[in-house]
Design a protein around this motif. Structure first.
Motif, PDB file in Angstrom:
ATOM      1  N   VAL A 165       0.788  -1.216  -0.065  1.00  0.00           N
ATOM      2  CA  VAL A 165      -0.057   0.061  -0.288  1.00  0.00           C
ATOM      3  C   VAL A 165       0.724   1.147  -0.139  1.00  0.00           C
ATOM      4  CG1 VAL A 165      -1.438   1.514   1.499  1.00  0.00           C
ATOM      5  CG2 VAL A 165      -2.172  -0.943   0.956  1.00  0.00           C
ATOM      6  N   ILE A 166       1.842   1.217   0.808  1.00  0.00           N
ATOM      7  CA  ILE A 166       2.785   2.436   0.918  1.00  0.00           C
ATOM      8  C   ILE A 166       3.330   2.682  -0.495  1.00  0.00           C
ATOM      9  CG2 ILE A 166       5.076   3.338   2.167  1.00  0.00           C
ATOM     10  CD1 ILE A 166       4.039   1.865   4.658  1.00  0.00           C
ATOM     11  N   LEU A 167       3.937   1.623  -1.080  1.00  0.00           N
ATOM     12  CA  LEU A 167       4.662   1.752  -2.243  1.00  0.00           C
ATOM     13  C   LEU A 167       3.903   2.309  -3.199  1.00  0.00           C
ATOM     14  CD1 LEU A 167       7.316  -0.958  -2.035  1.00  0.00           C
ATOM     15  CD2 LEU A 167       7.977   1.574  -1.482  1.00  0.00           C
ATOM     16  N   CYS A 168       2.753   1.450  -3.791  1.00  0.00           N
ATOM     17  CA  CYS A 168       1.843   1.501  -4.787  1.00  0.00           C
ATOM     18  C   CYS A 168       0.880   2.732  -4.644  1.00  0.00           C
ATOM     19  CB  CYS A 168       1.220   0.204  -5.302  1.00  0.00           C
ATOM     20  SG  CYS A 168       2.276  -0.968  -5.546  1.00  0.00           S
ATOM     21  N   GLU A 172       3.070   6.058  -5.016  1.00  0.00           N
ATOM     22  CA  GLU A 172       2.586   5.801  -6.553  1.00  0.00           C
ATOM     23  C   GLU A 172       3.656   5.198  -7.256  1.00  0.00           C
ATOM     24  OE1 GLU A 172       1.792   9.987  -7.864  1.00  0.00           O
ATOM     25  OE2 GLU A 172      -0.192   9.958  -6.465  1.00  0.00           O
ATOM     26  N   MET A 173       4.348   4.088  -6.960  1.00  0.00           N
ATOM     27  CA  MET A 173       5.117   3.407  -7.852  1.00  0.00           C
ATOM     28  C   MET A 173       4.236   2.311  -8.475  1.00  0.00           C
ATOM     29  SD  MET A 173       8.181   2.093  -5.359  1.00  0.00           S
ATOM     30  CE  MET A 173       9.414   3.350  -4.666  1.00  0.00           C
ATOM     31  N   SER A 174       4.637   1.908  -9.695  1.00  0.00           N
ATOM     32  CA  SER A 174       4.148   0.775 -10.593  1.00  0.00           C
ATOM     33  C   SER A 174       4.384  -0.385  -9.798  1.00  0.00           C
ATOM     34  CB  SER A 174       4.570   0.781 -12.047  1.00  0.00           C
ATOM     35  OG  SER A 174       6.085   0.355 -11.738  1.00  0.00           O
ATOM     36  N   ASN A 175       3.562  -1.728 -10.274  1.00  0.00           N
ATOM     37  CA  ASN A 175       3.749  -2.733  -9.628  1.00  0.00           C
ATOM     38  C   ASN A 175       5.135  -3.274  -9.680  1.00  0.00           C
ATOM     39  OD1 ASN A 175       0.844  -2.428  -8.741  1.00  0.00           O
ATOM     40  ND2 ASN A 175       0.417  -4.503  -9.973  1.00  0.00           N
ATOM     41  N   GLU A 176       5.658  -2.979 -10.932  1.00  0.00           N
ATOM     42  CA  GLU A 176       6.932  -3.429 -11.338  1.00  0.00           C
ATOM     43  C   GLU A 176       7.948  -2.951 -10.414  1.00  0.00           C
ATOM     44  OE1 GLU A 176       4.336  -4.146 -14.660  1.00  0.00           O
ATOM     45  OE2 GLU A 176       4.716  -2.371 -13.489  1.00  0.00           O
ATOM     46  N   GLN A 177       7.970  -1.655 -10.069  1.00  0.00           N
ATOM     47  CA  GLN A 177       8.795  -0.850  -9.400  1.00  0.00           C
ATOM     48  C   GLN A 177       8.483  -1.507  -7.902  1.00  0.00           C
ATOM     49  OE1 GLN A 177       7.381   3.292 -10.331  1.00  0.00           O
ATOM     50  NE2 GLN A 177       8.995   3.679 -11.387  1.00  0.00           N
ATOM     51  N   ALA A 212      10.393  -4.584  -7.353  1.00  0.00           N
ATOM     52  CA  ALA A 212      11.955  -4.522  -7.508  1.00  0.00           C
ATOM     53  C   ALA A 212      12.356  -4.270  -5.951  1.00  0.00           C
ATOM     54  CB  ALA A 212      12.436  -3.349  -8.329  1.00  0.00           C
ATOM     55  N   VAL A 213      11.508  -3.189  -5.307  1.00  0.00           N
ATOM     56  CA  VAL A 213      11.995  -2.789  -3.936  1.00  0.00           C
ATOM     57  C   VAL A 213      11.582  -3.948  -2.832  1.00  0.00           C
ATOM     58  CG1 VAL A 213      11.110  -1.429  -1.887  1.00  0.00           C
ATOM     59  CG2 VAL A 213      11.350  -0.400  -4.329  1.00  0.00           C
ATOM     60  N   LEU A 214      10.733  -4.907  -3.143  1.00  0.00           N
ATOM     61  CA  LEU A 214      10.322  -6.039  -2.066  1.00  0.00           C
ATOM     62  C   LEU A 214      11.154  -7.191  -2.640  1.00  0.00           C
ATOM     63  CD1 LEU A 214       6.605  -5.137  -1.499  1.00  0.00           C
ATOM     64  CD2 LEU A 214       8.788  -4.268  -0.021  1.00  0.00           C
ATOM     65  N   GLY A 215      11.574  -7.269  -3.896  1.00  0.00           N
ATOM     66  CA  GLY A 215      12.171  -8.419  -4.087  1.00  0.00           C
ATOM     67  C   GLY A 215      11.363  -9.581  -4.356  1.00  0.00           C
ATOM     68  N   CYS A 216      10.389  -9.513  -5.091  1.00  0.00           N
ATOM     69  CA  CYS A 216       9.200 -10.186  -5.346  1.00  0.00           C
ATOM     70  C   CYS A 216       8.645 -10.113  -6.564  1.00  0.00           C
ATOM     71  CB  CYS A 216       8.185 -10.358  -4.183  1.00  0.00           C
ATOM     72  SG  CYS A 216       7.062  -8.799  -4.202  1.00  0.00           S
ATOM     73  N   GLY A 234       3.160 -10.379  -9.804  1.00  0.00           N
ATOM     74  CA  GLY A 234       2.060 -10.814  -9.392  1.00  0.00           C
ATOM     75  C   GLY A 234       1.540 -10.718  -7.999  1.00  0.00           C
ATOM     76  N   THR A 235       2.789 -11.058  -7.092  1.00  0.00           N
ATOM     77  CA  THR A 235       2.772 -10.964  -5.758  1.00  0.00           C
ATOM     78  C   THR A 235       2.341  -9.605  -5.215  1.00  0.00           C
ATOM     79  OG1 THR A 235       4.340 -12.714  -5.636  1.00  0.00           O
ATOM     80  CG2 THR A 235       4.110 -11.329  -3.639  1.00  0.00           C
ATOM     81  N   ILE A 236       2.710  -8.509  -5.903  1.00  0.00           N
ATOM     82  CA  ILE A 236       2.459  -7.083  -5.648  1.00  0.00           C
ATOM     83  C   ILE A 236       0.975  -7.118  -5.773  1.00  0.00           C
ATOM     84  CG2 ILE A 236       2.677  -4.836  -6.100  1.00  0.00           C
ATOM     85  CD1 ILE A 236       5.064  -5.701  -4.705  1.00  0.00           C
ATOM     86  N   TRP A 237       0.395  -7.424  -6.948  1.00  0.00           N
ATOM     87  CA  TRP A 237      -0.997  -7.242  -7.407  1.00  0.00           C
ATOM     88  C   TRP A 237      -1.784  -8.015  -6.106  1.00  0.00           C
ATOM     89  CZ3 TRP A 237      -4.937 -10.393  -7.900  1.00  0.00           C
ATOM     90  CH2 TRP A 237      -6.104  -9.941  -8.859  1.00  0.00           C
TER      91      TRP A 237
END
Length: 206
Positions: free
Chosen positions: A159-162, A166-171, A174-178, A181-184
């Motif tokens: 939630v904080i990142l996206c 306002e990071m993309s799911n791809e960005q 990269a931060v979380l190392g996953c 699809g996991t971000i989604w």
């Protein structure tokens, strides 16, 4: 354990973040990759420019994760102290510098949580903190802030990142190392939990 910053960080003073870098003549029109290369070759102004460009985002991430401005400032300093001593750790072929620094900050935060077992849960430490600027204008901002703060860490990070940064799911991935699809899936679950928490608050207030 906190360590005194190296001399390059002691030169800095930025409100809200300890030991920030003061730059009289900022480096302009230079990519992160070029600035990192210049710093590796001993250019202190290049490091100053990197700090100026990225310390605020690192500070915000740490603040949103902890709800504590002092702790967030300490983590921000630790991230850049670490970068001073590990300038070759960043590989521009593997991703962008903001994502790399976010990952370092995440590891710093996790290490602090392991070392400090007395650290209160975020929903307690953030109880007296003002909502971040990104949500302070929202209706019932305080309740929203508390709801975000009470999310499990993996969902709160998404939630904080996206949503807030306002990071993309791809960005964010990269931060979380996953995986992306996991971000989604984490965002989807986080939004469900937030909706339930906020709806529960509304029902209790009726």
């Amino acid at each position: 354990m906190w360590h005194a910053p190296p001399a390059i960080l002691k030169e800095l003073e930025v409100p809200g973040v300890p030991a920030a870098i003061r730059v009289i003549e900022p480096v302009k029109d230079c990519s992160d990759r070029a600035l990192v290369d210049r710093f590796r070759n001993g250019d202190r102004d290049a490091f100053s420019a990197l700090y100026r460009a990225h310390h605020a985002a690192v500070f915000r991430f740490a603040l949103y994760m902890t709800g504590d401005r002092e702790r967030a400032g300490e983590v921000t300093q630790e991230v850049f102290v670490w970068l001073v001593h590990h300038p070759t750790a960043f590989d521009p072929e593997r991703g962008e510098l903001p994502a790399f620094l976010g990952g370092v900050a995440r590891q710093m935060l996790r290490r602090r949580r392991r070392e400090d077992r007395r650290w209160l849960p975020l929903n307690e430490t953030s109880a007296g903190a003002s909502p971040p600027a990104e949500i302070s204008g929202a209706e019932d901002a305080e309740e929203l802030w508390k709801a975000i703060a009470s999310l499990p860490e993996r969902y709160r990070e998404a939630v904080i990142l996206c949503d807030m940064e306002e990071m993309s799911n791809e960005q964010a991935a990269a931060v979380l190392g996953c995986a992306v699809g996991t971000i989604w899936s984490r965002l989807h679950r986080a939004h469900e939990l937030l909706q339930r928490k906020l709806q529960s608050k509304v029902r209790c207030s009726i």
